[in-house]
Motif scaffolding. Structure first.
Motif, PDB file in Angstrom:
ATOM      1  N   LEU A 234       0.810  -1.223   0.000  1.00 57.00           N
ATOM      2  CA  LEU A 234       0.000   0.000   0.000  1.00 57.00           C
ATOM      3  C   LEU A 234       0.843   1.272   0.000  1.00 57.00           C
ATOM      4  CD1 LEU A 234      -2.870  -1.009   2.425  1.00 57.00           C
ATOM      5  CD2 LEU A 234      -3.001  -0.724  -0.055  1.00 57.00           C
ATOM      6  N   HIS A 235       2.048   1.195   0.523  1.00 58.79           N
ATOM      7  CA  HIS A 235       2.922   2.371   0.581  1.00 58.79           C
ATOM      8  C   HIS A 235       4.011   2.336  -0.495  1.00 58.79           C
ATOM      9  CE1 HIS A 235       1.261   4.064   4.271  1.00 58.79           C
ATOM     10  NE2 HIS A 235       1.091   2.814   4.663  1.00 58.79           N
ATOM     11  N   ASN A 236       3.883   1.442  -1.463  1.00 61.50           N
ATOM     12  CA  ASN A 236       4.804   1.332  -2.608  1.00 61.50           C
ATOM     13  C   ASN A 236       6.260   1.154  -2.187  1.00 61.50           C
ATOM     14  OD1 ASN A 236       2.784   1.506  -4.562  1.00 61.50           O
ATOM     15  ND2 ASN A 236       2.792   3.736  -4.442  1.00 61.50           N
ATOM     16  N   PHE A 237       6.511   0.225  -1.261  1.00 62.99           N
ATOM     17  CA  PHE A 237       7.874  -0.091  -0.848  1.00 62.99           C
ATOM     18  C   PHE A 237       8.433  -1.302  -1.572  1.00 62.99           C
ATOM     19  CE2 PHE A 237       6.899   2.312   3.176  1.00 62.99           C
ATOM     20  CZ  PHE A 237       7.782   3.333   2.918  1.00 62.99           C
ATOM     21  N   PHE A 238       7.739  -1.782  -2.594  1.00 61.42           N
ATOM     22  CA  PHE A 238       8.257  -2.842  -3.456  1.00 61.42           C
ATOM     23  C   PHE A 238       8.851  -2.193  -4.695  1.00 61.42           C
ATOM     24  CE2 PHE A 238       5.141  -5.584  -1.224  1.00 61.42           C
ATOM     25  CZ  PHE A 238       6.001  -6.589  -0.845  1.00 61.42           C
ATOM     26  N   GLY A 239       9.637  -2.933  -5.445  1.00 59.44           N
ATOM     27  CA  GLY A 239      10.163  -2.413  -6.692  1.00 59.44           C
ATOM     28  C   GLY A 239       9.090  -2.315  -7.764  1.00 59.44           C
ATOM     29  N   VAL A 240       8.004  -3.045  -7.578  1.00 57.18           N
ATOM     30  CA  VAL A 240       6.888  -3.089  -8.525  1.00 57.18           C
ATOM     31  C   VAL A 240       5.658  -2.523  -7.823  1.00 57.18           C
ATOM     32  CG1 VAL A 240       5.541  -4.627 -10.006  1.00 57.18           C
ATOM     33  CG2 VAL A 240       7.892  -5.207  -9.432  1.00 57.18           C
ATOM     34  N   ASP A 241       4.792  -1.879  -8.563  1.00 55.84           N
ATOM     35  CA  ASP A 241       3.584  -1.311  -7.978  1.00 55.84           C
ATOM     36  C   ASP A 241       2.572  -2.424  -7.707  1.00 55.84           C
ATOM     37  OD1 ASP A 241       1.676   0.443  -7.060  1.00 55.84           O
ATOM     38  OD2 ASP A 241       0.920   0.893  -9.071  1.00 55.84           O
ATOM     39  N   LEU A 242       2.360  -2.743  -6.440  1.00 48.67           N
ATOM     40  CA  LEU A 242       1.397  -3.768  -6.039  1.00 48.67           C
ATOM     41  C   LEU A 242       0.175  -3.174  -5.359  1.00 48.67           C
ATOM     42  CD1 LEU A 242       3.752  -6.525  -4.598  1.00 48.67           C
ATOM     43  CD2 LEU A 242       2.635  -6.479  -6.810  1.00 48.67           C
ATOM     44  N   SER A 243       0.033  -1.861  -5.389  1.00 47.74           N
ATOM     45  CA  SER A 243      -1.086  -1.233  -4.693  1.00 47.74           C
ATOM     46  C   SER A 243      -2.429  -1.632  -5.299  1.00 47.74           C
ATOM     47  CB  SER A 243      -0.929   0.278  -4.695  1.00 47.74           C
ATOM     48  OG  SER A 243      -0.888   0.748  -6.025  1.00 47.74           O
ATOM     49  N   SER A 244      -2.448  -2.051  -6.559  1.00 46.08           N
ATOM     50  CA  SER A 244      -3.705  -2.467  -7.171  1.00 46.08           C
ATOM     51  C   SER A 244      -4.162  -3.842  -6.666  1.00 46.08           C
ATOM     52  CB  SER A 244      -3.571  -2.499  -8.692  1.00 46.08           C
ATOM     53  OG  SER A 244      -2.586  -3.444  -9.066  1.00 46.08           O
ATOM     54  N   LEU A 245      -3.286  -4.546  -5.984  1.00 44.25           N
ATOM     55  CA  LEU A 245      -3.643  -5.841  -5.407  1.00 44.25           C
ATOM     56  C   LEU A 245      -4.680  -5.674  -4.298  1.00 44.25           C
ATOM     57  CD1 LEU A 245      -2.917  -8.895  -5.351  1.00 44.25           C
ATOM     58  CD2 LEU A 245      -1.212  -8.325  -3.638  1.00 44.25           C
TER      59      LEU A 245
ATOM     60  N   ILE B  31      -4.144 -13.516   0.364  1.00 41.68           N
ATOM     61  CA  ILE B  31      -3.637 -12.520   1.318  1.00 41.68           C
ATOM     62  C   ILE B  31      -4.569 -11.324   1.487  1.00 41.68           C
ATOM     63  CG2 ILE B  31      -2.184 -11.382  -0.404  1.00 41.68           C
ATOM     64  CD1 ILE B  31      -0.209 -10.844   1.929  1.00 41.68           C
ATOM     65  N   THR B  32      -5.225 -10.888   0.431  1.00 37.62           N
ATOM     66  CA  THR B  32      -6.098  -9.719   0.549  1.00 37.62           C
ATOM     67  C   THR B  32      -7.279  -9.992   1.472  1.00 37.62           C
ATOM     68  OG1 THR B  32      -7.277 -10.375  -1.444  1.00 37.62           O
ATOM     69  CG2 THR B  32      -5.484  -8.801  -1.700  1.00 37.62           C
ATOM     70  N   ASN B  33      -7.753 -11.221   1.517  1.00 38.10           N
ATOM     71  CA  ASN B  33      -8.862 -11.564   2.404  1.00 38.10           C
ATOM     72  C   ASN B  33      -8.389 -12.027   3.781  1.00 38.10           C
ATOM     73  OD1 ASN B  33     -10.949 -10.983   0.568  1.00 38.10           O
ATOM     74  ND2 ASN B  33     -10.552 -12.902  -0.481  1.00 38.10           N
ATOM     75  N   ARG B  34      -7.173 -12.553   3.868  1.00 38.44           N
ATOM     76  CA  ARG B  34      -6.641 -12.977   5.168  1.00 38.44           C
ATOM     77  C   ARG B  34      -6.369 -11.790   6.071  1.00 38.44           C
ATOM     78  NH1 ARG B  34      -2.507 -16.694   2.765  1.00 38.44           N
ATOM     79  NH2 ARG B  34      -1.092 -14.996   3.219  1.00 38.44           N
ATOM     80  N   VAL B  35      -5.912 -10.678   5.508  1.00 38.86           N
ATOM     81  CA  VAL B  35      -5.511  -9.537   6.324  1.00 38.86           C
ATOM     82  C   VAL B  35      -6.618  -8.511   6.516  1.00 38.86           C
ATOM     83  CG1 VAL B  35      -3.104  -9.760   5.623  1.00 38.86           C
ATOM     84  CG2 VAL B  35      -4.583  -8.169   4.421  1.00 38.86           C
ATOM     85  N   PHE B  36      -7.737  -8.687   5.862  1.00 40.87           N
ATOM     86  CA  PHE B  36      -8.793  -7.675   5.834  1.00 40.87           C
ATOM     87  C   PHE B  36      -9.201  -7.209   7.223  1.00 40.87           C
ATOM     88  CE2 PHE B  36     -13.349  -6.796   6.088  1.00 40.87           C
ATOM     89  CZ  PHE B  36     -13.406  -5.651   5.325  1.00 40.87           C
ATOM     90  N   SER B  37      -9.642  -8.093   8.079  1.00 41.95           N
ATOM     91  CA  SER B  37     -10.189  -7.679   9.375  1.00 41.95           C
ATOM     92  C   SER B  37      -9.104  -7.146  10.307  1.00 41.95           C
ATOM     93  CB  SER B  37     -10.937  -8.832  10.025  1.00 41.95           C
ATOM     94  OG  SER B  37     -10.071  -9.922  10.221  1.00 41.95           O
ATOM     95  N   VAL B  38      -7.927  -7.762  10.292  1.00 44.45           N
ATOM     96  CA  VAL B  38      -6.853  -7.311  11.178  1.00 44.45           C
ATOM     97  C   VAL B  38      -6.331  -5.945  10.720  1.00 44.45           C
ATOM     98  CG1 VAL B  38      -4.584  -7.867  12.114  1.00 44.45           C
ATOM     99  CG2 VAL B  38      -6.221  -9.678  11.700  1.00 44.45           C
ATOM    100  N   TRP B  39      -6.133  -5.801   9.414  1.00 45.40           N
ATOM    101  CA  TRP B  39      -5.611  -4.529   8.884  1.00 45.40           C
ATOM    102  C   TRP B  39      -6.565  -3.384   9.193  1.00 45.40           C
ATOM    103  CZ3 TRP B  39      -1.175  -2.682   7.066  1.00 45.40           C
ATOM    104  CH2 TRP B  39      -1.198  -1.454   6.417  1.00 45.40           C
ATOM    105  N   ASN B  40      -7.855  -3.602   9.001  1.00 44.72           N
ATOM    106  CA  ASN B  40      -8.822  -2.532   9.239  1.00 44.72           C
ATOM    107  C   ASN B  40      -8.976  -2.212  10.723  1.00 44.72           C
ATOM    108  OD1 ASN B  40      -9.255  -2.150   6.556  1.00 44.72           O
ATOM    109  ND2 ASN B  40     -11.154  -3.297   6.474  1.00 44.72           N
ATOM    110  N   SER B  41      -8.592  -3.116  11.605  1.00 46.49           N
ATOM    111  CA  SER B  41      -8.689  -2.850  13.036  1.00 46.49           C
ATOM    112  C   SER B  41      -7.452  -2.153  13.596  1.00 46.49           C
ATOM    113  CB  SER B  41      -8.928  -4.157  13.802  1.00 46.49           C
ATOM    114  OG  SER B  41      -7.782  -4.968  13.748  1.00 46.49           O
TER     115      SER B  41
END
Length: 167
Positions: free
Chosen positions: A91-102, A132-142
């Protein structure tokens, strides 16, 4: 093999050796292949359970006490932390590739909390449910905004660890 090589070591040395040699193998590509079934996760946890027994004889503390003595966390906690770090980096673009659309952000202004709230993804298969997008959903939003809006990856790790310890 680990027990034969390092059988007579003290708990802190055993924990260091476990972190150095075994844990990287267990956690390799964790965000990609996270165990789908509880028995798979339990099998991976049993490796750590067995490794924490090595410095003790037949009379040993319980597994939870061994984890606190050796300053280790469970496999599921480590996997969740790794998934959140990957999410932060994407989400903060710390990869060499843009993964924010994931990750799809929920751009609704009426939501409480931080500006990086994720939108729940619809899924039809069990494999997608544990992506991963569904595994982290509830924890990330909390997570509080002070954790999510950290300035660097190390700052995120430190603030997340402090937040977990407080709970």
């Amino acid at each position: 093999m680990f027990q034969k090589a390092f059988g007579g070591c003290d708990p802190s040395t055993c924990a260091t050796l476990y972190k150095l040699y075994v844990r990287p193998i267990l956690e390799f590509a964790g965000p990609v292949w996270g165990p789908l079934l509880a028995r798979d996760s339990a099998l991976l946890e049993s490796v750590q359970r067995r490794a924490t027994r090595i410095p003790y004889g037949i009379s040993r503390p319980s597994y939870g006490e061994r984890l606190s003595i050796m300053k280790l966390s469970t496999f599921d906690e480590r996997r969740q932390r790794g998934d959140l770090i990957i999410t932060y980096r994407a989400l903060h673009n710390f990869f060499g590739v843009d993964l924010s659309s994931l990750f799809k952000l929920n751009l609704d202004d009426r939501l409480r909390g931080h500006a990086y709230k994720l939108r729940k993804e619809n899924f039809k298969t069990q494999q997608r449910q544990y992506f991963i997008t569904n595994r982290v959903f509830s924890v990330w939003n909390s997570l509080p905004s002070s954790v999510v809006e950290s300035v660097s990856v190390n700052a995120f790790k430190n603030s997340y660890d402090a937040w977990i310890r407080r709970e």
